[in-house]
Design a protein around this motif. Structure first.
Motif, PDB file in Angstrom:
ATOM      1  N   PHE A  92       0.874  -0.851  -0.004  1.00 51.68           N
ATOM      2  CA  PHE A  92      -0.122  -0.302  -0.491  1.00 51.68           C
ATOM      3  C   PHE A  92       1.023   1.008   0.393  1.00 51.68           C
ATOM      4  CE2 PHE A  92      -1.833   3.494   2.566  1.00 51.68           C
ATOM      5  CZ  PHE A  92      -3.095   3.723   1.818  1.00 51.68           C
ATOM      6  N   VAL A  93       1.437   1.408   1.008  1.00 46.57           N
ATOM      7  CA  VAL A  93       2.836   2.503   0.781  1.00 46.57           C
ATOM      8  C   VAL A  93       3.154   2.543   0.039  1.00 46.57           C
ATOM      9  CG1 VAL A  93       4.683   3.125   2.532  1.00 46.57           C
ATOM     10  CG2 VAL A  93       2.887   2.870   3.469  1.00 46.57           C
ATOM     11  N   TRP A  94       4.212   1.436  -1.200  1.00 45.82           N
ATOM     12  CA  TRP A  94       5.223   1.724  -1.822  1.00 45.82           C
ATOM     13  C   TRP A  94       4.378   2.213  -3.162  1.00 45.82           C
ATOM     14  CZ3 TRP A  94       5.834  -1.502  -6.192  1.00 45.82           C
ATOM     15  CH2 TRP A  94       6.139  -1.683  -6.709  1.00 45.82           C
ATOM     16  N   VAL A  95       2.877   1.552  -3.262  1.00 48.49           N
ATOM     17  CA  VAL A  95       2.131   2.224  -4.718  1.00 48.49           C
ATOM     18  C   VAL A  95       1.344   4.058  -4.492  1.00 48.49           C
ATOM     19  CG1 VAL A  95      -0.184   1.478  -5.774  1.00 48.49           C
ATOM     20  CG2 VAL A  95       1.131  -0.036  -5.193  1.00 48.49           C
ATOM     21  N   LEU A 100       2.582   9.044  -5.671  1.00 52.58           N
ATOM     22  CA  LEU A 100       3.438  10.846  -5.141  1.00 52.58           C
ATOM     23  C   LEU A 100       4.231  11.172  -5.885  1.00 52.58           C
ATOM     24  CD1 LEU A 100       2.263  10.191  -1.340  1.00 52.58           C
ATOM     25  CD2 LEU A 100       1.169  12.073  -2.844  1.00 52.58           C
ATOM     26  N   ASN A 101       5.474   9.897  -6.596  1.00 51.06           N
ATOM     27  CA  ASN A 101       6.598  10.435  -6.995  1.00 51.06           C
ATOM     28  C   ASN A 101       6.642  11.559  -8.499  1.00 51.06           C
ATOM     29  OD1 ASN A 101       9.622  10.231  -5.648  1.00 51.06           O
ATOM     30  ND2 ASN A 101       8.540   8.903  -4.647  1.00 51.06           N
ATOM     31  N   MET A 144       8.349  12.113   4.805  1.00 48.58           N
ATOM     32  CA  MET A 144       6.877  12.456   5.150  1.00 48.58           C
ATOM     33  C   MET A 144       5.364  11.121   4.791  1.00 48.58           C
ATOM     34  SD  MET A 144       7.234  15.543   6.404  1.00 48.58           S
ATOM     35  CE  MET A 144       5.322  15.938   6.667  1.00 48.58           C
ATOM     36  N   TRP A 145       5.752  10.717   3.469  1.00 48.10           N
ATOM     37  CA  TRP A 145       4.913   8.900   3.890  1.00 48.10           C
ATOM     38  C   TRP A 145       5.408   8.542   3.735  1.00 48.10           C
ATOM     39  CZ3 TRP A 145       0.000   8.477   2.441  1.00 48.10           C
ATOM     40  CH2 TRP A 145      -0.138   7.245   0.729  1.00 48.10           C
ATOM     41  N   PHE A 147       8.826   6.827   5.119  1.00 47.32           N
ATOM     42  CA  PHE A 147       9.600   6.604   6.590  1.00 47.32           C
ATOM     43  C   PHE A 147       8.364   6.556   7.387  1.00 47.32           C
ATOM     44  CE2 PHE A 147      11.309   8.686  10.376  1.00 47.32           C
ATOM     45  CZ  PHE A 147      12.220   7.736  10.513  1.00 47.32           C
ATOM     46  N   LEU A 148       7.274   7.564   7.468  1.00 45.44           N
ATOM     47  CA  LEU A 148       6.485   7.758   8.741  1.00 45.44           C
ATOM     48  C   LEU A 148       4.714   6.804   8.697  1.00 45.44           C
ATOM     49  CD1 LEU A 148       6.109  12.056   9.320  1.00 45.44           C
ATOM     50  CD2 LEU A 148       6.942  10.468  10.366  1.00 45.44           C
ATOM     51  N   LEU A 149       4.997   6.633   7.623  1.00 43.76           N
ATOM     52  CA  LEU A 149       3.740   5.293   7.676  1.00 43.76           C
ATOM     53  C   LEU A 149       4.603   4.274   7.649  1.00 43.76           C
ATOM     54  CD1 LEU A 149       1.565   6.215   4.397  1.00 43.76           C
ATOM     55  CD2 LEU A 149       1.159   5.907   6.874  1.00 43.76           C
ATOM     56  N   GLN A 150       5.723   3.485   7.159  1.00 39.07           N
ATOM     57  CA  GLN A 150       6.446   2.327   7.331  1.00 39.07           C
ATOM     58  C   GLN A 150       6.592   2.526   8.952  1.00 39.07           C
ATOM     59  OE1 GLN A 150      10.032   2.000   5.296  1.00 39.07           O
ATOM     60  NE2 GLN A 150       8.604   1.815   3.425  1.00 39.07           N
ATOM     61  N   ARG A 151       7.226   3.663  10.029  1.00 35.85           N
ATOM     62  CA  ARG A 151       7.566   3.451  11.460  1.00 35.85           C
ATOM     63  C   ARG A 151       5.940   3.447  11.906  1.00 35.85           C
ATOM     64  NH1 ARG A 151       8.801   7.498  15.062  1.00 35.85           N
ATOM     65  NH2 ARG A 151      10.561   6.745  16.544  1.00 35.85           N
ATOM     66  N   ASN A 152       5.195   4.188  11.781  1.00 35.66           N
ATOM     67  CA  ASN A 152       3.911   4.052  12.321  1.00 35.66           C
ATOM     68  C   ASN A 152       2.602   2.705  12.153  1.00 35.66           C
ATOM     69  OD1 ASN A 152       5.187   6.077  14.126  1.00 35.66           O
ATOM     70  ND2 ASN A 152       5.011   7.412  12.209  1.00 35.66           N
TER      71      ASN A 152
END
Length: 184
Positions: A92-95, A100-101, A144-145, A147-152
């Protein structure tokens, strides 16, 4: 001879789960996996004669797999988490990062390209504008996307994990937690 301060820094760099040390490990993981992505893409394009988009996509896929593994074990110390929800949340985060990129770079590129003083007065060319947009968006998205989503979210237990596990079980995708007796 190593000083006690340097020894403590090295230990913290590997083991401390605070924000700064985790961010540093995340940056290192990102760099390693970025190079893996680039090397795989180049090899597939140059030596396997694949198209640019397919070489890039496969490189990104391989880099993403390595990034997930390194982050799971090293960056976020998540060995005890069930792997199936981690993979789904990571995808989900990767897509999201990919979108976003891609669209962020496009947006910033056209925004900067309209600043005539950059192109006419300073003389920035299209390549420089693209590189500036790409680097800016990449940095913002990575912190902002990603790191924060992977960490939390990705590498932490969340209420959604139970639903992902239930769905995976119904689909026949088995998963086991290593050292499950240690996790409570």
């Amino acid at each position: 001879m190593t000083t006690p301060g340097l020894k403590k820094f090295r230990y913290n760099l590997v083991h401390d789960n605070g924000f700064i040390f985790t961010l540093l490990r995340s940056g290192a993981s990102s760099q390693i996996c970025g190079w893996i992505d680039m090397i795989v893409s180049f090899v597939l394009f140059a030596f396997c004669n694949l198209t640019p988009w397919l070489s890039t996509a496969l490189g990104a896929l391989v880099g993403g797999i390595f990034n997930c593994i390194i982050n799971y074990r090293f960056t976020f110390h998540s060995e005890g988490l069930e792997w199936r929800p981690v993979i789904v949340k990571f995808m989900f985060v990767w897509v999201g990062s990919l979108l976003l990129n891609s669209f962020g770079t496009q947006f910033i590129y056209y925004l900067i390209d309209d600043w005539h003083w950059l192109t006419h007065t300073i003389g920035l060319g299209q390549d420089s504008i693209f590189l500036t947009a790409r680097l800016f968006v990449s940095l913002v998205v990575s912190i902002m996307w990603n790191f924060l989503l992977q960490r939390n979210f990705v590498f932490k237990r969340n209420p959604i994990d139970a639903y992902i596990i239930r769905l995976a079980d119904r689909l026949g995708i088995e998963g086991r937690i290593k050292n499950a007796d240690k996790i409570k």
